[in-house]
Enzyme design. Structure first.
Site, PDB file in Angstrom:
ATOM      1  N   LYS A  98      -3.386  -9.840   0.430  1.00 50.21           N
ATOM      2  CA  LYS A  98      -3.573  -8.835  -0.616  1.00 50.21           C
ATOM      3  C   LYS A  98      -3.259  -9.415  -2.008  1.00 50.21           C
ATOM      4  O   LYS A  98      -2.943 -10.589  -2.123  1.00 50.21           O
ATOM      5  CB  LYS A  98      -2.710  -7.609  -0.310  1.00 50.21           C
ATOM      6  CG  LYS A  98      -2.930  -7.044   1.113  1.00 50.21           C
ATOM      7  CD  LYS A  98      -4.296  -6.377   1.290  1.00 50.21           C
ATOM      8  CE  LYS A  98      -4.696  -6.141   2.732  1.00 50.21           C
ATOM      9  NZ  LYS A  98      -3.980  -5.098   3.440  1.00 50.21           N
TER      10      LYS A  98
HETATM   11  C1  LIG Z   1      -3.864  -4.246   4.701  1.00 52.12           C
HETATM   12  C2  LIG Z   1      -4.281  -2.853   4.867  1.00 52.12           C
HETATM   13  C3  LIG Z   1      -3.455  -1.883   5.449  1.00 52.12           C
HETATM   14  C4  LIG Z   1      -2.162  -2.196   6.127  1.00 52.12           C
HETATM   15  O1  LIG Z   1      -1.278  -2.949   5.386  1.00 52.12           O
HETATM   16  P1  LIG Z   1      -0.148  -3.801   6.145  1.00 52.12           P
HETATM   17  O2  LIG Z   1       0.752  -4.212   5.019  1.00 52.12           O
HETATM   18  O3  LIG Z   1      -0.828  -4.950   6.802  1.00 52.12           O
HETATM   19  O4  LIG Z   1       0.526  -2.902   7.108  1.00 52.12           O
HETATM   20  C5  LIG Z   1      -3.888  -0.565   5.456  1.00 52.12           C
HETATM   21  N1  LIG Z   1      -5.077  -0.220   4.959  1.00 52.12           N
HETATM   22  C6  LIG Z   1      -5.916  -1.123   4.411  1.00 52.12           C
HETATM   23  C7  LIG Z   1      -7.225  -0.658   3.861  1.00 52.12           C
HETATM   24  C8  LIG Z   1      -5.549  -2.467   4.367  1.00 52.12           C
HETATM   25  O5  LIG Z   1      -6.398  -3.364   3.865  1.00 52.12           O
END
Ligand SMILES: *Cc1c(COP(=O)(O)O)cnc(C)c1O
Length: 386
Positions: A187
């Site tokens: 991210k």
């Molecule tokens: C990455 C992601 C999540 C979950 O995040 P984590 O930190 O991996 O638990 C939820 N929704 C979307 C759209 C994501 O891309």
């Protein structure tokens, strides 16, 4: 065989520098590894960055979504409308609370949840809508807000793709009732694992704060300050805390986010230009009223599986975001969802392909992706063995 095969380019990659490492080491030498001062400092930094009144740090983006569902009181019998073109966590958080996710199809051009489909999915049991800023592009929040307002529903933003994006000049994080971010390494910024929920509602923030720590009413530092042993468990919460080690990394990463966002937009623009003449690779549509944060550079290809294999063979770490959530066996078996329910998302699931995009990606690397994409489907120049 090209050297690229041995040196694959990932679709996303974190960026850690000496300042990040120093910030983490400083916490390791301090008194508090968790539930210390860095948590609030990180929360305030994120709240300030997105223009939200409250921010609650948790152990993942998934935990942030779960906390949002808990705080909104979602429970058995309740329905929450979600798009299928997302990571499974968007729908799973509803199921954790005993609720039922109801899938609303996406817009064919942007793959963002379609407000008309949201309206059509509303029933007397609907309690909330979770909008996903797919690929980093904000949803049509005015239209969604009009619908949720008319029906008395909560509007949650799964903005795990869109930290730093803006909708009509307003920062994502301050547009929905609760907004959830992820700090997973793919991210925009990372804490290893980590997440944050932002809100303008004090009560929701308090409930999410309790939820991340067993549903207990006061943390140990507050108890130390007030010199009392007393605490109460009011709700069934979890241990979803984010450590000070992670928060220190997050604070350090956040300082670099504005520069990284510019670089992400530059790379996306370069892709737009260089892919423009290539047959069978179509970038997603863009909304004029939003500043895209470009978590992902998503394209659609008719012959997606061939393009995917060809790029993988060329050492390009392409990926697919996403197989539609309602078609996973868990959902078809538990909720009876099936093909035909969300035709646009289902078609997109067969054609989307994500090209590499991360801030320190070089122009050479970008050209490598473009060149590999440009190979004609008739096989000319595909190199046989790869
Ligand atoms: C990455 C992601 C999540 C979950 O995040 P984590 O930190 O991996 O638990 C939820 N929704 C979307 C759209 C994501 O891309």
């Amino acid at each position: 065989m090209s050297s690229a095969t041995h040196n694959p380019l990932p679709y996303a990659r974190q960026c850690i520098d000496d300042n990040d490492i120093a910030a983490v080491v400083e916490v390791l030498r301090s008194d508090f590894l968790t539930t210390g001062p860095k948590v609030e400092e990180f929360e305030q930094a994120v709240a300030h960055f997105v223009g939200a009144q409250h921010a609650v740090a948790v152990s993942s983006g998934t935990a942030a979504l779960h906390a949002a569902m808990f705080a909104l009181g979602i429970g058995p019998g309740d329905e929450v409308i979600v798009p299928p073109m997302t990571f499974v966590a968007t729908a799973n958080c509803v199921v954790y609370q005993g609720g039922t996710p109801v899938f609303a199809d996406v817009d064919a051009d942007t793959l963002l949840i379609d407000p008309n489909c949201v309206e059509a999915a509303i029933s007397p049991r609907t309690r909330a809508v979770i909008a996903v800023d797919y690929a980093g592009q904000p949803c049509d929040y005015d239209a969604l807000r009009a619908i949720t307002g008319r029906h008395g529903l909560a509007l949650v933003a799964d903005s795990c793709h869109s930290l730093g994006a803006k909708y009509q000049g307003r920062s994502i994080g301050s547009v929905a009732d609760v907004t959830c971010f992820s700090f997973h390494p793919v991210k925009h910024i990372t804490t290893g694992e980590g997440g944050m929920a932002t809100t303008g509602d004090f009560e929701l923030a308090e409930r999410m704060r309790r939820f991340r720590s067993h549903g207990i009413s006061a943390d140990h530092r507050l108890r130390a300050k007030t010199r009392t042993w007393h605490y109460e468990m009011r709700d069934l919460g979890f241990n979803y805390r984010l450590t000070d080690i992670q928060c220190a990394l997050g604070i350090s990463q956040l300082q670099k986010l504005p520069g990284w966002l510019l670089r992400r937009r530059e790379i996306a623009e370069a892709y737009d230009q260089r892919l423009a003449g290539i047959p069978d690779i179509e970038p997603l549509g863009r909304r004029e009223d939003a500043d895209h944060a470009y978590h992902l550079y998503v394209t659609q290809a008719k012959a997606r599986d061939e393009v995917f294999l060809r790029l993988r063979e060329a050492g390009v770490g392409v990926s697919v975001h996403y197989p539609p959530v309602h078609l996973h066996p868990f959902y078809t078996q538990t909720f009876g969802t099936c093909g035909g329910m969300c035709p646009t998302a289902e078609a997109a699931g067969r054609h989307v392909i994500t090209l590499p995009l991360f801030p320190h990606m070089t122009t050479d690397e970008l050209m490598r992706v473009v060149d590999a994409s440009a190979v004609r489907l008739d096989g000319c120049g595909s190199g046989g063995t790869g």
